[in-house]
Design a protein around this motif. Structure first.
Motif, PDB file in Angstrom:
ATOM      1  N   THR A  32      24.825  44.649  38.046  1.00 38.37           N
ATOM      2  CA  THR A  32      25.936  44.262  37.175  1.00 38.37           C
ATOM      3  C   THR A  32      25.591  44.666  35.747  1.00 38.37           C
ATOM      4  O   THR A  32      24.504  44.361  35.259  1.00 38.37           O
ATOM      5  CB  THR A  32      26.185  42.745  37.251  1.00 38.37           C
ATOM      6  OG1 THR A  32      26.474  42.392  38.602  1.00 38.37           O
ATOM      7  CG2 THR A  32      27.354  42.331  36.365  1.00 38.37           C
ATOM      8  N   GLU A  49      30.901  46.504  34.829  1.00 40.68           N
ATOM      9  CA  GLU A  49      30.774  47.192  36.119  1.00 40.68           C
ATOM     10  C   GLU A  49      29.861  46.402  37.046  1.00 40.68           C
ATOM     11  O   GLU A  49      28.846  45.866  36.624  1.00 40.68           O
ATOM     12  CB  GLU A  49      30.186  48.593  35.935  1.00 40.68           C
ATOM     13  CG  GLU A  49      30.034  49.345  37.238  1.00 40.68           C
ATOM     14  CD  GLU A  49      29.349  50.690  37.081  1.00 40.68           C
ATOM     15  OE1 GLU A  49      29.638  51.568  37.903  1.00 40.68           O
ATOM     16  OE2 GLU A  49      28.525  50.860  36.161  1.00 40.68           O
ATOM     17  N   THR A  50      30.266  46.347  38.311  1.00 42.59           N
ATOM     18  CA  THR A  50      29.407  45.821  39.365  1.00 42.59           C
ATOM     19  C   THR A  50      29.321  46.904  40.424  1.00 42.59           C
ATOM     20  O   THR A  50      30.343  47.450  40.840  1.00 42.59           O
ATOM     21  CB  THR A  50      29.982  44.527  39.970  1.00 42.59           C
ATOM     22  OG1 THR A  50      30.101  43.551  38.931  1.00 42.59           O
ATOM     23  CG2 THR A  50      29.084  43.984  41.072  1.00 42.59           C
ATOM     24  N   SER A  68      31.170  51.358  43.070  1.00 38.52           N
ATOM     25  CA  SER A  68      31.709  50.265  42.266  1.00 38.52           C
ATOM     26  C   SER A  68      32.413  49.300  43.194  1.00 38.52           C
ATOM     27  O   SER A  68      33.104  49.717  44.130  1.00 38.52           O
ATOM     28  CB  SER A  68      32.693  50.794  41.224  1.00 38.52           C
ATOM     29  OG  SER A  68      32.004  51.480  40.216  1.00 38.52           O
ATOM     30  N   SER A  70      34.378  45.235  43.160  1.00 37.37           N
ATOM     31  CA  SER A  70      34.778  44.073  42.370  1.00 37.37           C
ATOM     32  C   SER A  70      33.966  42.866  42.848  1.00 37.37           C
ATOM     33  O   SER A  70      33.655  42.751  44.038  1.00 37.37           O
ATOM     34  CB  SER A  70      36.277  43.803  42.513  1.00 37.37           C
ATOM     35  OG  SER A  70      36.554  43.181  43.758  1.00 37.37           O
ATOM     36  N   THR A  72      34.992  39.992  43.289  1.00 35.03           N
ATOM     37  CA  THR A  72      35.831  39.266  44.240  1.00 35.03           C
ATOM     38  C   THR A  72      35.711  39.864  45.633  1.00 35.03           C
ATOM     39  O   THR A  72      35.582  39.136  46.624  1.00 35.03           O
ATOM     40  CB  THR A  72      37.307  39.295  43.781  1.00 35.03           C
ATOM     41  OG1 THR A  72      37.385  38.775  42.454  1.00 35.03           O
ATOM     42  CG2 THR A  72      38.196  38.497  44.704  1.00 35.03           C
ATOM     43  N   GLU A  73      35.720  41.198  45.735  1.00 33.82           N
ATOM     44  CA  GLU A  73      35.582  41.851  47.033  1.00 33.82           C
ATOM     45  C   GLU A  73      34.195  41.594  47.628  1.00 33.82           C
ATOM     46  O   GLU A  73      34.057  41.339  48.826  1.00 33.82           O
ATOM     47  CB  GLU A  73      35.823  43.351  46.922  1.00 33.82           C
ATOM     48  CG  GLU A  73      35.735  44.057  48.267  1.00 33.82           C
ATOM     49  CD  GLU A  73      35.899  45.567  48.194  1.00 33.82           C
ATOM     50  OE1 GLU A  73      35.890  46.180  49.273  1.00 33.82           O
ATOM     51  OE2 GLU A  73      36.015  46.124  47.093  1.00 33.82           O
TER      52      GLU A  73
END
Length: 91
Positions: A32, A49-50, A68, A70, A72-73
């Motif tokens: 991250t 960015e993650t 990349s 998210s 949440t994903e």
């Protein structure tokens, strides 16, 4: 800019958006990156960015790739991985 790293573990194969194949169970590095936000009273950090490191599925190469993702994903994929299938429960 600051960077943090952590390891997440998947116990079952999993699929992510934008990735063609199921990924095998195992440990995966999550990176991250955050940028500093200057405020009048304090300093904060904003995620920019993650990314998730995926191993090569090609046995002829050891090349890895970062994708990349998210947060949440990633959290949803880990939650799905943690669910116990009804057929695995002994009654």
């Amino acid at each position: 800019m600051r960077t943090s790293r952590k390891i997440v573990t998947f116990h079952k194969p999993f699929l992510l958006k934008g990735v063609d194949d199921n990924q095998p169970p195992g440990d995966y590095a999550v990176v991250t990156r955050e940028e500093e936000i200057q405020g009048l009273l304090h300093t904060g950090w904003q995620r920019v960015e993650t990314s998730l490191r995926l191993p090569s599925l090609d046995t002829n190469t050891l090349q890895e790739q970062f994708i990349s993702i998210s947060p949440t994903e990633l959290a949803a994929a880990l939650a799905t991985d943690a669910k116990v299938s009804p057929s695995a429960i002994n009654t």
